[in-house]
Structure formats: C-alpha cells, structure tokens
Write an enzyme that holds these catalytic residues in place. Structure first.
Site, PDB file in Angstrom:
ATOM      1  N   GLU A 171      -8.329  22.460  -8.816  1.00 48.04           N
ATOM      2  CA  GLU A 171      -9.081  23.118  -9.705  1.00 48.04           C
ATOM      3  C   GLU A 171      -9.196  22.723 -11.378  1.00 48.04           C
ATOM      4  O   GLU A 171     -10.215  22.349 -11.938  1.00 48.04           O
ATOM      5  CB  GLU A 171      -8.709  24.593  -9.945  1.00 48.04           C
ATOM      6  CG  GLU A 171      -9.790  25.460 -10.788  1.00 48.04           C
ATOM      7  CD  GLU A 171     -10.914  25.773 -10.024  1.00 48.04           C
ATOM      8  OE1 GLU A 171     -11.057  26.333  -9.147  1.00 48.04           O
ATOM      9  OE2 GLU A 171     -11.636  25.039 -10.804  1.00 48.04           O
ATOM     10  N   VAL A 229     -11.608  19.075 -12.369  1.00 50.38           N
ATOM     11  CA  VAL A 229     -13.007  19.186 -13.016  1.00 50.38           C
ATOM     12  C   VAL A 229     -13.096  20.252 -13.998  1.00 50.38           C
ATOM     13  O   VAL A 229     -12.952  21.457 -13.679  1.00 50.38           O
ATOM     14  CB  VAL A 229     -14.008  19.375 -11.723  1.00 50.38           C
ATOM     15  CG1 VAL A 229     -15.483  19.334 -12.442  1.00 50.38           C
ATOM     16  CG2 VAL A 229     -14.010  17.995 -10.886  1.00 50.38           C
ATOM     17  N   ILE A 237     -12.472  25.782 -16.494  1.00 52.55           N
ATOM     18  CA  ILE A 237     -13.269  26.228 -15.976  1.00 52.55           C
ATOM     19  C   ILE A 237     -13.211  26.545 -14.555  1.00 52.55           C
ATOM     20  O   ILE A 237     -13.068  25.516 -13.897  1.00 52.55           O
ATOM     21  CB  ILE A 237     -14.770  25.721 -16.196  1.00 52.55           C
ATOM     22  CG1 ILE A 237     -14.910  25.375 -17.743  1.00 52.55           C
ATOM     23  CG2 ILE A 237     -15.992  26.370 -15.708  1.00 52.55           C
ATOM     24  CD1 ILE A 237     -16.518  24.528 -18.425  1.00 52.55           C
ATOM     25  N   GLY A 283      -9.106  12.675 -33.347  1.00 54.33           N
ATOM     26  CA  GLY A 283      -8.406  13.076 -32.171  1.00 54.33           C
ATOM     27  C   GLY A 283      -9.307  13.745 -31.127  1.00 54.33           C
ATOM     28  O   GLY A 283      -8.584  14.056 -30.174  1.00 54.33           O
ATOM     29  N   GLU A 289     -10.468   9.339 -27.393  1.00 53.25           N
ATOM     30  CA  GLU A 289      -9.260   8.511 -27.129  1.00 53.25           C
ATOM     31  C   GLU A 289      -9.396   7.116 -27.846  1.00 53.25           C
ATOM     32  O   GLU A 289     -10.591   6.882 -28.106  1.00 53.25           O
ATOM     33  CB  GLU A 289      -9.149   8.178 -25.791  1.00 53.25           C
ATOM     34  CG  GLU A 289      -9.243   9.408 -24.695  1.00 53.25           C
ATOM     35  CD  GLU A 289      -7.721   9.822 -24.557  1.00 53.25           C
ATOM     36  OE1 GLU A 289      -6.991   9.256 -24.879  1.00 53.25           O
ATOM     37  OE2 GLU A 289      -7.777  11.011 -23.915  1.00 53.25           O
ATOM     38  N   ASP A 319     -15.886   9.206 -16.484  1.00 51.20           N
ATOM     39  CA  ASP A 319     -15.098  10.265 -16.219  1.00 51.20           C
ATOM     40  C   ASP A 319     -15.833  11.474 -15.824  1.00 51.20           C
ATOM     41  O   ASP A 319     -15.735  12.095 -14.561  1.00 51.20           O
ATOM     42  CB  ASP A 319     -14.395  10.852 -17.833  1.00 51.20           C
ATOM     43  CG  ASP A 319     -13.814  12.342 -17.685  1.00 51.20           C
ATOM     44  OD1 ASP A 319     -12.737  12.297 -17.132  1.00 51.20           O
ATOM     45  OD2 ASP A 319     -14.632  13.406 -17.998  1.00 51.20           O
ATOM     46  N   LYS A 378     -16.065  13.244 -11.682  1.00 55.76           N
ATOM     47  CA  LYS A 378     -16.080  14.890 -11.630  1.00 55.76           C
ATOM     48  C   LYS A 378     -17.260  15.076 -10.794  1.00 55.76           C
ATOM     49  O   LYS A 378     -17.242  15.974  -9.898  1.00 55.76           O
ATOM     50  CB  LYS A 378     -16.165  15.629 -13.128  1.00 55.76           C
ATOM     51  CG  LYS A 378     -14.836  15.080 -13.840  1.00 55.76           C
ATOM     52  CD  LYS A 378     -15.001  15.615 -15.109  1.00 55.76           C
ATOM     53  CE  LYS A 378     -13.674  15.520 -16.200  1.00 55.76           C
ATOM     54  NZ  LYS A 378     -13.905  15.860 -17.341  1.00 55.76           N
TER      55      LYS A 378
HETATM   56  N1  HSE Z   1     -11.645  13.077 -21.404  1.00 57.43           N
HETATM   57  C1  HSE Z   1     -12.254  14.271 -20.780  1.00 57.43           C
HETATM   58  C2  HSE Z   1     -13.394  14.863 -21.811  1.00 57.43           C
HETATM   59  C3  HSE Z   1     -11.348  15.425 -20.415  1.00 57.43           C
HETATM   60  O1  HSE Z   1     -13.390  14.398 -22.754  1.00 57.43           O
HETATM   61  O2  HSE Z   1     -13.753  15.809 -21.491  1.00 57.43           O
HETATM   62  C4  HSE Z   1     -10.275  15.225 -19.229  1.00 57.43           C
HETATM   63  O3  HSE Z   1     -11.195  15.098 -18.215  1.00 57.43           O
END
Ligand code: HSE
Length: 443
Positions: free
Chosen positions: A126, A129, A133, A184, A187, A198, A202
C-alpha cells in the site's frame, strides 16, 4: 496473539511506522499485537527517534529475514539492492512482506510474486504508491465489481509542487526546482522525480492491479517536466488548461496492427488538463488518483503522497491486514500445496499485458511553433496537418518576436504516429524555424 515484525530500515518511513506501532492507543485494536522484534540499520551509532531496546538493532539485515521468530518483514530501505534480495530471502523463509518499495515491485514484481505465491505468503505494498492514500486496497478489493477503463494519477509530489509554483508564480522550471531543493521539497538529485521515473514505477503497479496482468516497465512511456516552460504554462492558462505531470493507464481496446489483441496505454508525461477536470485543482505536493470504470463512473482519491506519517500509515495498514489474516488462519507462511491464502490479497495473475506503442495513441496535442511572419504560413501549416487527417481545434498566432511569429496549435484527437509525420513535414518547411514545445492534452 503476538506477531513479530522485522523492520528493514529506520529512515523516514521506518521511523514513522515504528512510532505508530509503539503508540497504539486509539488506533486499530490489532496494533498492540504487532511487536517490533528487530530493526535492521546501516549504523548502530546513529541516534534514533524511537524508543526501542538497543538489543533490537542490528546491522545484519540477513539475520532479520532468516530469524525464525519473525513472521512479517517490513522493507523500507528503498533502492533496488539489497532490498530485492532481502525481500526474496524473507519470502524463501516463509515470511510475509510489507514494502514501500515501488522501484523493486515495478521491476521485479514478477519474480517476487511468483516466489510469494509458491511460499504461500503475502507481499503487501500500500505504501509503494501515493504514500498515505489508500489506492492499492481499493483496487484489489472495493472496486472489484467494476470494469476499470482508466486510471489517471498525479503520483509525484515533487513535480506537482514545481508545476503548481510555476503556475502560480510564472517562474521558470530551473529556478523553481532550485528553490524547491533549497526548501527540501525536491531531492539533491531530482532525476527520478523530475524525469517521470518515479511516476512510471507507480502507474505500472496501478495498471497491473487495475487491469489484472503484469506490466513491463520498459513499455511504460515516460517523459518528465524539464522541458515545460513558463511560456507554455501561460499559453495553456489562456486556453483554459493547467499543466500537470499525469500518469495514465487506459484500456485502449484492439491493436491497430493485431486486431485480436487487447492493449493498454500506460504512460507518464506532462499534460494540459482542462481547468474544470477534477485533477486540475490538485496542487502542491499532494497526489490524487482518478479511477474510471463501469458501472461506478469516476472515483477520486486525494491526499499526501509522501512523508513519514502518511507513508507509515499505509505500511501499518498492511501490517494490520496481515495480522488479521494470521488470526483468521488465512496465512500459512510456508511452502505447501494446500496453503490457505486470501484470494483478494495475493497477486494471482501471471501473464503480461500488451502495451500499445505510443504511435498508436489517440490524443489531442498542443504544439508551439516559431515561424517566419510571412503571408501564407498559417495556410501551409493547415495543409500539412490536413495531409495526415489531423483536425485542428484552434490555431492562434500569439505574437511576433524578432520578426518571428509564435503560433500555438491545439488539435482534436489524432493518432500520435500521424501527428508526428505531420510535424516532420512542418519542421521541413522553410518558413518554420523551430518547434519549442509539444505537449499532450487530456481528452
Ligand atoms: N519522491 C516522491 C514524490 C515520493 O515526490 O512524490 C516518494 O515516492
């Protein structure tokens, strides 16, 4: 009953999960039965934000996944290795696994679920993704009556934060990215987020659940937001759109070239979203997932897609599920032909879905061109588009800079392959200087 947990990693998410487990009051009544037995960390010297006996900590991660007393392994290390090997070792030792690791599941889901099914253990994800949520559980269970046809998500908070600020402030991508890093929100190495990787991991996972087949990550089209400019955001706004990085999985129907084959579209790219669309108002670091199916219609999930608390909330929800299954005798945790498993919580499908090439996609386009400001240029553009059956919704000359005209075109739905052929012809026209941007438009 007590269910002993081995925690691999005590970073942001691991610490968040440990804090919930150590403070069960007013939460689910099964929580007091979940006990952290061991915690695997890189350094024993680092100060920790959770109160656990020093004897719990070890740097020997392998010892956790082989520990006979541990029933559930929580993998919150991130990265591909040693996470993948440790998950497989935990499964081989009959342990259930809870992971937040979308990168491992999107790449090695086939290997991991095949091993888990053989061992009769659960692998729950869970938290992998959209952070806090709940969307995996709804896709596995609550929405099962539906024929899902589209899953559309804002699945990356970093890019949504940057695009929202570009929209609100009119700033350029690079300056807002730098500020987001300083604050912050992004990254130091933002590649995975900014380039859409990313979100691709997902949506591959969500598509697999929504459409009941495995997805090859290499077939997920992925385009990030580096090329989105302040100019395009401003033009899009004038045309009634906002630009969002969308992750889309859609049941596309029969293949153009193999009419017997059903295909999916699975893609990530910056997209012009009509301002009245439910995803258009999802701003900042928030995530949202719009699921469309029959007979339900639309349902949208919205919330925090990252962060210690929200992601830990998802991790612990999986732990509660496994504890409930163990209590109900629906989790054997060892290899056997007769393993009793909960059919809604395993990953039973083994075939790969056919994913359509992008050239077969049907979509609307937004394209910005720089041309000479001469008579007849608009006519030539119209002729090139017409040659490939591309119907235009609007074609606007937005201004003249240094004797060059800037022209913005929005098409009706067209076949992407045909559109690129038309654009190649347009690029070869003497009157056309450049095509600074090309973006897809949500239907
Ligand atoms: N780096 C991802 C984001 C969070 O910016 O949504 C972790 O999956």
């Amino acid at each position: 009953m007590t269910f002993k947990i081995g925690l691999l990693g005590l970073g942001t998410v691991g610490t968040g999960a440990a804090r919930i487990l150590l403070d069960p009051e007013q939460r689910h009544s099964l929580l007091p039965e979940l006990q952290i037995q061991r915690v695997g960390v890189r350094s024993l010297a680092k100060p920790r934000q959770v109160e656990l006996p020093p004897a719990c900590f070890t740097t020997d991660l392998k010892a956790i996944v082989t520990d006979p007393e541990i029933e559930i392994v929580v993998e919150v290390l991130g990265g591909l290795e040693p996470a993948r090997s440790l998950i497989l070792a935990a499964i081989a030792h009959g342990k259930h696994v809870v992971t937040a690791n979308k990168a491992v599941i999107a790449r090695y889901g086939d290997e991991i679920y095949t091993a888990a099914n053989q061992a009769g253990v659960y692998v729950m994800l869970e938290a992998a993704v959209a952070g806090g949520i709940p969307v995996i559980q709804p896709l596995k269970q609550s929405l099962g009556a539906n024929r899902v046809h589209t899953v559309t998500g804002i699945l990356n908070g970093t890019t949504n934060y940057i695009l929202s600020r570009m929209q609100q402030e009119g700033g350029d991508f690079s300056e807002i990215l730098a500020d987001a890093q300083r604050l912050g929100y992004a990254e130091a190495d933002p590649t995975t987020d900014i380039d859409g990787l990313d979100a691709a991991d997902k949506i591959a996972i969500l598509a697999s659940l929504a459409f009941g087949g495995r997805i090859k990550l290499s077939e997920v089209y992925c385009e990030g937001i580096r090329q989105v400019s302040a100019a395009d955001i401003a033009y899009a706004e004038k045309l009634g759109f906002v630009i969002k990085l969308l992750a889309i999985a859609h049941r596309a129907g029969k293949s153009r070239h193999s009419p017997d084959q059903d295909q999916l579209e699975v893609r990530v790219h910056p997209t012009l979203v009509p301002i009245a669309h439910p995803l258009a108002s999802v701003n900042g670091v928030y995530n949202a997932i719009l699921i469309e199916g029959e007979p339900l219609g639309q349902v949208m999930f919205f919330g925090p897609g990252a962060g210690a608390g929200p992601t830990a909330s998802a991790v612990v929800s999986d732990l509660i599920n496994i504890a409930a299954l163990l209590k109900a005798g629906l989790a054997a945790g060892h290899s056997s032909e007769e393993v009793a498993v909960h059919p809604l919580l395993i990953c039973a499908h083994q075939h790969y879905c056919a994913v359509a090439p992008m050239s077969e996609l049907n979509t609307r386009f937004y394209v910005r061109l720089r041309t000479l400001d001469h008579p007849g240029v608009l006519g030539k553009l119209g002729t090139c588009f017409g040659n490939y059956g591309i119907s235009l919704e609007s074609l606007v000359q937005t201004g003249v800079h240094n004797e060059q005209a800037e022209i913005v075109v929005v098409t009706h739905r067209v076949c992407e392959g045909d559109f690129h052929q038309a654009l190649d012809e347009i690029r070869s026209l003497d009157a056309v200087d450049s095509v600074p941007s090309l973006l897809r438009v949500l239907q």
